[in-house]
Design an enzyme around this catalytic site. Structure first.
Site, short mmCIF file in Angstrom:
data_model
loop_
_atom_site.label_atom_id
_atom_site.label_comp_id
_atom_site.label_asym_id
_atom_site.label_seq_id
_atom_site.Cartn_x
_atom_site.Cartn_y
_atom_site.Cartn_z
N GLY A 98 -28.02 -17.52 -41.06
CA GLY A 98 -29.22 -16.87 -40.52
C GLY A 98 -29.31 -15.45 -41.05
O GLY A 98 -28.36 -14.93 -41.63
N GLY A 146 -25.84 -20.42 -39.65
CA GLY A 146 -27.11 -21.04 -39.24
C GLY A 146 -27.41 -22.34 -39.98
O GLY A 146 -28.10 -23.23 -39.45
N GLU A 169 -17.93 -16.08 -39.18
CA GLU A 169 -18.50 -14.99 -38.37
C GLU A 169 -17.50 -13.95 -37.86
O GLU A 169 -17.88 -12.81 -37.59
CB GLU A 169 -19.28 -15.56 -37.18
CG GLU A 169 -20.58 -16.23 -37.56
CD GLU A 169 -20.42 -17.64 -38.11
OE1 GLU A 169 -21.42 -18.22 -38.57
OE2 GLU A 169 -19.29 -18.18 -38.11
N ASP A 177 -21.37 -19.21 -33.85
CA ASP A 177 -22.38 -19.61 -32.85
C ASP A 177 -23.09 -20.90 -33.26
O ASP A 177 -22.48 -21.81 -33.78
CB ASP A 177 -23.35 -18.45 -32.60
CG ASP A 177 -24.17 -18.08 -33.84
OD1 ASP A 177 -23.69 -18.29 -34.98
OD2 ASP A 177 -25.30 -17.56 -33.67
#
Length: 386
Positions: A98, A146, A169, A177
């Protein structure tokens, strides 16, 4: 700088360094494409989603997330659409993540995008995880962050010899996430714990052997595979699986190679079964194998706050449903935006590119249970809702 130049000297880099190179590319997003950033087309029996930002490795921005979500909802209601295919333009990446740099800038400026981006992204992840029609991702090339979120929760994930999977991350002061708290603890043994904390990269057939992909197909067969899927007449999941199985059977690349982590699984399972990051570090030290010491070196470079959040996220996620995990992760995303390390990680990796984040707190023992509990706490009216 072309991506080929970036990825060529990979053997000389630690996985931490490689992660940063990938993350640098994520930060390069400029909204200058006059062309559509995502194509949403009906072809044959299928709704086809094509991510079209090859210059930034097809990373997802806010507008793409919104477009995909609303189109998926429409297709779910259309009787003539019986299958979804998602893929990326180009050979380099399916989707490298993302647009974290935009989110970081918004967070610093206290703009709403910082809340909205994750809210909409996680709603999209949940929609894919509960989709009523067969959902097939061609995870060809780099698939991280993402990009994992828009593929891993669907019914079928097709990897190729060029697939590179990672959830890197913790290197930018964030956590894995997009439902990482759901799928990572459900991988074999403690594999997901290793992937979450170190950002370890799986490539090619190992992406399937590790349980991320459901199928493996040679990349030069993807076009034919897509044609065969589009030619199906209102297919069921079984029909789709049959076509994918047929293609997989013909694939010979690395067929007989053992899973890259197979020889280390006992070590991974024992070291990563601890309930604290401190204990995992001690276990790796005591294990003392070159593999364990390499993982230890990588973990020590990661944000201590991220490591603590991530371990608890994965442990709690192991017994939650996907929607419950995403609600938890939304709380964590907002905690990271309130904190320090996410902005420092983005600065070090994507803005100044000095690759030298100064984490605060710098030591694991400085992170209190009280602080952690606060990260996981309900946001009341601001909680994510489905």
């Amino acid at each position: 700088m072309g991506l080929s130049e970036v990825l060529r000297p990979v053997s000389r880099f630690s996985s931490f360094k490689r992660t940063q190179i990938i993350l640098q590319h994520l930060g390069m997003s400029k909204h200058t494409d006059s062309e559509s950033e995502v194509f949403l087309e009906r072809k044959g029996c299928a709704g086809v989603i094509t991510l079209n930002r090859p210059k930034v490795l097809n990373s997802l921005n806010f507008s793409m997330i919104q477009q995909i979500y609303s189109q998926l909802k429409k297709w779910e209601q259309e009787p003539e659409t019986s299958l979804i295919i998602i893929k990326g333009v180009g050979e380099k990446a399916f989707c490298a993540g993302g647009d974290v740099k935009a989110v970081s800038e918004a967070g610093k400026a206290k703009q709403k995008l910082a809340q909205d981006f994750f809210r909409e992204e996680y709603m999209l992840n949940c929609a894919i995880g509960t989709y009523q029609k067969p959902y097939v991702s061609f995870i060809h090339g780099i698939t991280m962050g993402g990009g994992v979120g828009v593929s891993v929760h669907g019914h079928f994930r097709v990897a190729t010899e060029k697939t590179v999977f990672a959830m890197p991350e913790t290197a930018i002061g964030f956590f894995p996430d997009v439902g990482g708290g759901y799928f990572l603890p459900r991988l074999p043994g403690k594999l997901g714990y290793l992937l979450a904390l170190t950002g370890f990269r799986l490539k090619g057939r190992d992406v399937q052997k590790g349980g991320i992909a459901t199928h493996f197909v040679d990349s030069d067969k993807l076009t034919m595979l897509e044609k065969d899927l589009l030619a199906l007449k209102s297919p069921s999941k079984e029909n789709v699986a049959e076509v994918l199985d047929t293609y997989q059977k013909k694939s010979k690349i690395d067929q007989d190679k053992p899973f890259i982590l197979e020889e280390h699984m006992d070590s991974i399972n024992s070291c990563f079964s601890a309930s604290t990051v401190e204990q995992i570090i001690q276990n790796l030290q005591e294990d003392g194998s070159p593999f364990a010491l390499e993982q230890l070196k990588i973990i020590k470079k990661m944000s201590p706050t991220s490591l603590k959040i991530t371990l608890r996220q994965i442990m709690e996620g192991s017994s939650k449903s996907l929607p419950e995990v995403l609600i938890m992760e939304y709380r964590l995303s907002q905690a990271c935006l309130r904190g320090y390390d996410f902005y420092e990680g983005i600065r070090a990796v994507l803005v100044d590119k000095d690759q030298n984040p100064k984490w605060k707190p710098a030591k694991l023992e400085e992170i209190t249970d009280e602080f952690l509990n606060d990260c996981f706490k309900s946001l009341g009216n601001d909680d994510l809702r489905f």
